[in-house]
Write a protein that holds these residues in place. Structure first.
Motif, mmCIF file in Angstrom:
data_model
loop_
_atom_site.group_PDB
_atom_site.id
_atom_site.type_symbol
_atom_site.label_atom_id
_atom_site.label_comp_id
_atom_site.label_asym_id
_atom_site.label_seq_id
_atom_site.Cartn_x
_atom_site.Cartn_y
_atom_site.Cartn_z
ATOM 1 N N PRO A 1 0.572 -1.374 -0.111
ATOM 2 C CA PRO A 1 0.301 0.136 -0.195
ATOM 3 C C PRO A 1 0.701 1.034 -0.560
ATOM 4 C CG PRO A 1 -1.290 -1.703 1.691
ATOM 5 C CD PRO A 1 0.319 -2.192 1.055
ATOM 6 N N MET A 2 1.550 1.117 0.963
ATOM 7 C CA MET A 2 2.894 2.487 0.677
ATOM 8 C C MET A 2 3.485 2.681 -0.745
ATOM 9 S SD MET A 2 6.151 3.345 3.104
ATOM 10 C CE MET A 2 5.415 3.146 4.402
ATOM 11 N N GLN A 3 4.204 1.489 -0.654
ATOM 12 C CA GLN A 3 4.811 2.033 -2.574
ATOM 13 C C GLN A 3 3.375 2.345 -3.433
ATOM 14 O OE1 GLN A 3 5.890 -2.381 -3.193
ATOM 15 N NE2 GLN A 3 7.525 -1.766 -3.735
ATOM 16 N N VAL A 4 1.980 1.640 -3.528
ATOM 17 C CA VAL A 4 1.345 2.510 -4.373
ATOM 18 C C VAL A 4 1.158 4.314 -4.378
ATOM 19 C CG1 VAL A 4 -1.321 1.966 -4.491
ATOM 20 C CG2 VAL A 4 -0.465 -0.216 -4.323
ATOM 21 N N GLY A 5 0.512 4.182 -3.291
ATOM 22 C CA GLY A 5 0.444 5.669 -2.612
ATOM 23 C C GLY A 5 1.562 6.520 -3.471
ATOM 24 N N ALA A 6 2.709 6.295 -2.660
ATOM 25 C CA ALA A 6 4.083 6.489 -3.728
ATOM 26 C C ALA A 6 4.214 6.517 -4.748
ATOM 27 C CB ALA A 6 5.211 5.776 -3.080
ATOM 28 N N PHE A 7 3.605 5.821 -6.233
ATOM 29 C CA PHE A 7 3.977 5.508 -6.688
ATOM 30 C C PHE A 7 2.561 6.395 -7.778
ATOM 31 C CE2 PHE A 7 2.350 3.858 -11.067
ATOM 32 C CZ PHE A 7 3.337 3.808 -11.559
ATOM 33 N N LEU A 8 1.357 6.729 -7.253
ATOM 34 C CA LEU A 8 0.521 7.259 -7.798
ATOM 35 C C LEU A 8 0.594 9.141 -7.361
ATOM 36 C CD1 LEU A 8 -2.641 5.216 -6.585
ATOM 37 C CD2 LEU A 8 -1.810 5.315 -8.751
ATOM 38 N N LEU A 9 1.756 9.824 -6.258
ATOM 39 C CA LEU A 9 1.903 10.490 -5.858
ATOM 40 C C LEU A 9 2.160 11.243 -6.488
ATOM 41 C CD1 LEU A 9 1.074 11.077 -1.982
ATOM 42 C CD2 LEU A 9 -0.038 11.816 -3.865
ATOM 43 N N LEU A 10 3.514 10.613 -7.089
ATOM 44 C CA LEU A 10 4.616 10.851 -8.123
ATOM 45 C C LEU A 10 4.575 11.062 -9.790
ATOM 46 C CD1 LEU A 10 7.814 8.344 -6.494
ATOM 47 C CD2 LEU A 10 7.816 11.059 -6.292
ATOM 48 N N LEU A 11 3.689 10.221 -10.060
ATOM 49 C CA LEU A 11 3.215 10.131 -11.084
ATOM 50 C C LEU A 11 2.313 11.694 -11.061
ATOM 51 C CD1 LEU A 11 1.974 7.164 -12.458
ATOM 52 C CD2 LEU A 11 3.677 7.881 -13.204
ATOM 53 N N ARG A 12 1.072 11.476 -10.572
ATOM 54 C CA ARG A 12 0.786 13.591 -10.444
ATOM 55 C C ARG A 12 1.032 13.946 -10.349
ATOM 56 N NH1 ARG A 12 -4.631 15.632 -10.276
ATOM 57 N NH2 ARG A 12 -4.959 16.714 -9.522
ATOM 58 N N PHE A 13 2.155 14.732 -9.200
ATOM 59 C CA PHE A 13 3.310 15.452 -8.648
ATOM 60 C C PHE A 13 3.798 15.891 -10.292
ATOM 61 C CE2 PHE A 13 7.273 17.437 -7.692
ATOM 62 C CZ PHE A 13 6.610 18.481 -6.981
ATOM 63 N N ARG A 14 4.344 15.070 -11.229
ATOM 64 C CA ARG A 14 5.677 14.921 -11.555
ATOM 65 C C ARG A 14 4.144 15.452 -13.785
ATOM 66 N NH1 ARG A 14 5.851 11.698 -15.595
ATOM 67 N NH2 ARG A 14 6.919 10.306 -14.373
ATOM 68 N N GLY A 15 3.299 14.639 -13.485
ATOM 69 C CA GLY A 15 2.484 14.868 -14.523
ATOM 70 C C GLY A 15 2.614 13.293 -15.653
ATOM 71 N N GLU A 16 1.608 12.782 -15.342
ATOM 72 C CA GLU A 16 1.974 11.300 -16.382
ATOM 73 C C GLU A 16 1.966 11.799 -18.056
ATOM 74 O OE1 GLU A 16 -1.084 11.958 -14.894
ATOM 75 O OE2 GLU A 16 -1.357 11.435 -13.724
#
Length: 334
Positions: free
Chosen positions: A42-57
């Protein structure tokens, strides 16, 4: 890709301003496989989605994630190919989903439509499913059931939880993360039955070219993206509508003129009563703006599917279809 740990993908996209890079399509597809098979914590999932969101997919990342999600239901796809895949993922819109009646109007006139989406918030909002219930239209529980409904009536709606629960379960992660994520974007591109035409609504114009690039990468024959009411594929008839189109490898843009130009109208003041759907169809409830929204949205689909050659022809054809609509009884088959 073999034995690439999910943490490596986190490192790739989050290593720092000068060292991080986007995932390519293959990497994103493999990351999705791990994401959707519970191999990421779950921690990896949240980190992954937030990193993509911050940078822009990127479009390549979204395309790979879509392919990874599609793999989770590829063995359950029936032999049924609708004409239009219509996504409905704006889960908090405060406008009536009149586009549902546009989809039914198209089905009544020979086009096969699959609509899919999430349940959406209820109190104070106007999600899609109560609208369908008020119209007496059943929700399919499997893709096979959806295929049967399409073959019998020309229309089916299926919840994402019924064909791709791994994606549906992450749609609500916004409650924990505080922001929307790429999941809300990729869900719109799932196209579970492989329809040649996709109709996608977005709330923010910057997402329009992204969806177009994704469709092109995935080889989607035709795709139409509009900034629609509440983020749904619903054309606002009161003002010009910007439309991004994908036709094979060609990405284009159109601006549809307002169907009924008016000023000072606030759609958010609509009465959010799903029972009005059937009343409007039967002519027991009169709302010119709602009828115009249905006609205007139907017109976009008619032009997308080459049933009309121009925007004006499409508007006229849609109006004629609305004025000659028949009973909804045929859509109520279980």
């Amino acid at each position: 890709m073999d034995n690439i740990s999910f943490s490596n993908y986190l490192r790739t996209i989050g290593k720092g301003i000068n060292m991080a890079r986007p995932l390519d399509r293959t990497e994103a597809r493999d990351a999705a496989r791990q994401l959707f098979s519970n191999r990421a914590t779950p921690m990896q999932v949240g980190a992954f989605l937030l990193l993509l969101r911050f940078r822009g997919e990127t479009a390549a990342e979204i395309a790979g994630l879509i392919e990874g999600a599609q793999e989770t239901f590829k063995d359950n796809i029936p032999k049924c190919r609708p004409d239009i895949d219509w996504s409905s993922y704006a889960d908090r819109h405060k406008q009536q989903p009149w586009f549902v009646l546009a989809a039914l109007l198209l089905a009544m006139n020979g086009l096969k439509v699959l609509m899919h989406g999430v349940e959406g918030a209820l109190e104070g909002y106007a999600p899609t499913r109560p609208f369908l219930k008020a119209l007496g239209i059943p929700i399919s529980n499997t893709l096979q059931q959806a295929a049967k409904s399409i073959n019998q009536t020309g229309f089916a709606y299926i919840g994402t939880e019924s064909f791709c629960p791994v994606v549906e379960s992450l749609c609500d992660i916004r409650q924990s993360l505080g922001v929307r994520t790429v999941i809300n974007t990729l869900a719109r591109g799932l196209n579970p039955l492989g329809a040649p035409h996709q109709l996608i609504g977005v709330a923010h114009p910057p997402y329009m070219p992204v969806h177009a690039d994704v469709a092109k990468i995935l080889g989607q024959p035709y795709c139409t993206i509009i900034k629609g009411g509440g983020g749904e594929a619903q054309r606002n008839p009161l003002k010009p509508c910007r439309v991004t189109t994908v036709n094979g490898s060609i990405i284009g843009e159109e601006v549809w003129p307002a169907l009924n130009p008016e000023k000072g109208i606030n759609w958010r003041n609509e009465i959010l009563n799903p029972e009005l759907a059937k009343s409007l169809w039967l002519g027991d409830y009169l709302d010119q703006r709602a009828e115009s929204a249905i006609i205007a949205t139907t017109a976009i689909a008619l032009k997308q599917t080459q049933k009309a050659c121009s925007t004006s022809d499409a508007d006229q054809m849609a109006a004629s279809m609305w004025n000659s609509r028949s009973s909804l009884e045929n859509f109520s088959v279980p």
